[in-house]
Design an enzyme around this catalytic site. Structure first.
Site, mmCIF file in Angstrom:
data_model
loop_
_atom_site.group_PDB
_atom_site.id
_atom_site.type_symbol
_atom_site.label_atom_id
_atom_site.label_comp_id
_atom_site.label_asym_id
_atom_site.label_seq_id
_atom_site.Cartn_x
_atom_site.Cartn_y
_atom_site.Cartn_z
ATOM 1 N N HIS A 1 0.807 -1.215 0.000
ATOM 2 C CA HIS A 1 0.000 0.000 0.000
ATOM 3 C C HIS A 1 0.844 1.271 0.000
ATOM 4 O O HIS A 1 0.310 2.375 -0.170
ATOM 5 C CB HIS A 1 -0.940 0.002 1.212
ATOM 6 C CG HIS A 1 -2.249 0.687 0.962
ATOM 7 N ND1 HIS A 1 -2.519 1.407 -0.184
ATOM 8 C CD2 HIS A 1 -3.379 0.765 1.712
ATOM 9 C CE1 HIS A 1 -3.741 1.894 -0.131
ATOM 10 N NE2 HIS A 1 -4.292 1.530 1.002
ATOM 11 N N ASP B 1 -1.980 2.086 -4.813
ATOM 12 C CA ASP B 1 -3.221 2.582 -4.224
ATOM 13 C C ASP B 1 -4.322 1.538 -4.363
ATOM 14 O O ASP B 1 -4.275 0.660 -5.236
ATOM 15 C CB ASP B 1 -3.652 3.880 -4.917
ATOM 16 C CG ASP B 1 -2.663 5.009 -4.682
ATOM 17 O OD1 ASP B 1 -1.996 4.986 -3.630
ATOM 18 O OD2 ASP B 1 -2.566 5.906 -5.541
#
Length: 435
Positions: free
Chosen positions: A406, A410
């Site tokens: 992450h 995204d």
């Protein structure tokens, strides 16, 4: 007599230390020249250390699992011939891949029970005397042979489940009626009921040292989970059309063509999806703050072996057709399970597939293979009711559980990638269309 001092040799690859994973000798053993003395591990390769001389082992340094620096004295061997000590760094062969060691089941020997003495004959006079018991106050003595015990149904059920003969349980109620308290007291005297049921508590503790490949796996998983913030995205995929196509291709299989599983189809779908999102096929060097995107798609296939998890790598999947992917997956999986995979076949992946086949469960949370940024998890396939807009119809459904780094991927990009895989797998003809 002389003495040869054997040091941990330079095992190559520029490493300054290695983990001791096997001892083949102990102090006092007589060894022959070229006999294997020990084995050390670096990365995923195991190196055997042979004896350069013949003689008797007089000194041994290090225990299994110890990490030893290059040049450390690990053995001394007393040899016939010239007096005097000499340092020896044994000649070693090129590092070989880690072989899957035999896994020995942990067996806990049951504690030996004392042998009961043979009962002595009971004389008529002795039999006339009542036996002393440590029964609770007010409790009656166990009944005679053939006498039916008095107990309510609930007590009888408990006794049956615990394997207790109620004729042996003293009753404290009216007319010797057995209560729950009487049964509890009897079970307490019988080691909490375990002995009465023929079961014994096992209080042993077995310590298993984490060494070799298992230690490498532990370190890799700890690194990935401590440094990579995972986001896991799960989507269900209708595999009905792909399974029909796979069945036809396997049914019309020509000689020399490998059998197709779903993995080659997924690999080719990943190649097409990566062409649209190259940031998924990357490594993230978090220390340098650099993302390295690769043109070549090198897909790691997580495989379970007798010694633990390894990840053989199909190199340049973008240059392989579906049958070539299948052939390479089979070859690498067999090599990994037999312990014959080469070092270059177990490294260099840019993205990984994690699949447990029929054991895949409904959902999983796969751990990213550091320093990659994505891993695709394959769950088990099952026929489920699917709403087609007018009715429920049986379809072959499978979930994809995929994790992404992450920090650099995204949520939207992760979802877009998985949705593209879904579209390709649900309409498998698109996998073969060159755009």
């Amino acid at each position: 007599m002389g003495e040869k001092i054997i040091k941990l040799p330079d095992v190559g690859e520029g490493v300054a230390e290695a983990e001791l994973v096997e001892w083949h000798v102990k102090v006092g053993d007589i060894v022959q020249e070229d006999m294997v003395l020990a084995a050390v591990m670096t990365g995923k390769a195991t190196v055997e250390i042979p004896s350069p001389v013949e003689g008797e082992v007089t000194f041994r340094h290090g225990e299994i699992g110890d990490v030893i620096a290059t040049g450390t004295v690990i053995l001394k061997i007393r040899t016939p011939g010239d007096d005097g000590d000499s340092d020896v760094e044994p000649h070693i062969a090129a590092p070989q891949p880690e072989k899957a060691p035999e896994v020995t089941p942990l067996v806990v020997e049951p504690k030996q029970q004392p042998v009961a003495e043979k009962p002595k004959p009971v004389t008529e006079a002795a039999s006339a005397k009542p036996a002393a018991t440590s029964l609770p106050k007010g409790a009656g003595a166990p009944r005679a042979e053939g006498e039916k015990p008095l107990a309510p149904p609930a007590v009888r059920l408990r006794a049956k489940e615990a394997g207790v003969d109620l004729r042996q349980v003293p009753g404290s109620g009216p007319a010797g009626r057995i209560t729950h308290e009487d049964l509890d007291a009897f079970l307490s005297r019988e080691s909490g009921g375990a002995a009465a049921a023929g079961l014994q508590p096992n209080k042993s503790v077995q310590e298993v040292k984490v060494v070799g490949l298992r230690r490498r796996i532990a370190e890799k998983m700890a690194l990935a989970k401590s440094r990579i913030p995972h986001i896991t995205y799960v989507e269900e995929v209708d595999m009905t059309a792909l399974e029909e196509l796979r069945g036809r291709l396997n049914g019309n299989q020509k000689p020399g063509k490998p059998k197709l599983t779903i993995l080659p189809f997924l690999m080719r779908a990943m190649v097409k999806a990566i062409a649209e999102q190259p940031g998924i096929n990357a490594h993230f060097d978090d220390e340098a703050g650099v993302i390295r995107q690769f043109g070549g798609v090198h897909i790691g296939i997580a495989a379970q072996t007798p010694s633990g998890l390894v990840v053989p790598v199909v190199k340049h999947a973008e240059a392989r057709d579906i049958f070539d992917c299948a052939r390479e997956v089979t070859r690498l999986s067999d090599a990994a399970k037999s312990g014959t995979a080469q070092r270059e076949e177990l490294s260099g992946s840019t993205i990984t597939i994690s699949s447990l086949g029929a054991m895949g469960g409904i959902v999983s949370t796969p751990v990213i293979n550091h320093p990659e940024v994505a891993i695709i998890g394959v769950n088990k396939m099952a026929i489920r009711p699917h709403w087609d807009g007018t009715q429920f119809v049986p379809r072959r459904m499978m979930n994809l559980s995929s994790s992404f780094d992450h920090r650099v991927i995204d949520g939207w990009d992760a979802a877009t990638f998985v949705q593209r895989l879904k579209a390709l797998l649900e309409t498998p003809a698109l996998i073969f269309v060159e755009e």
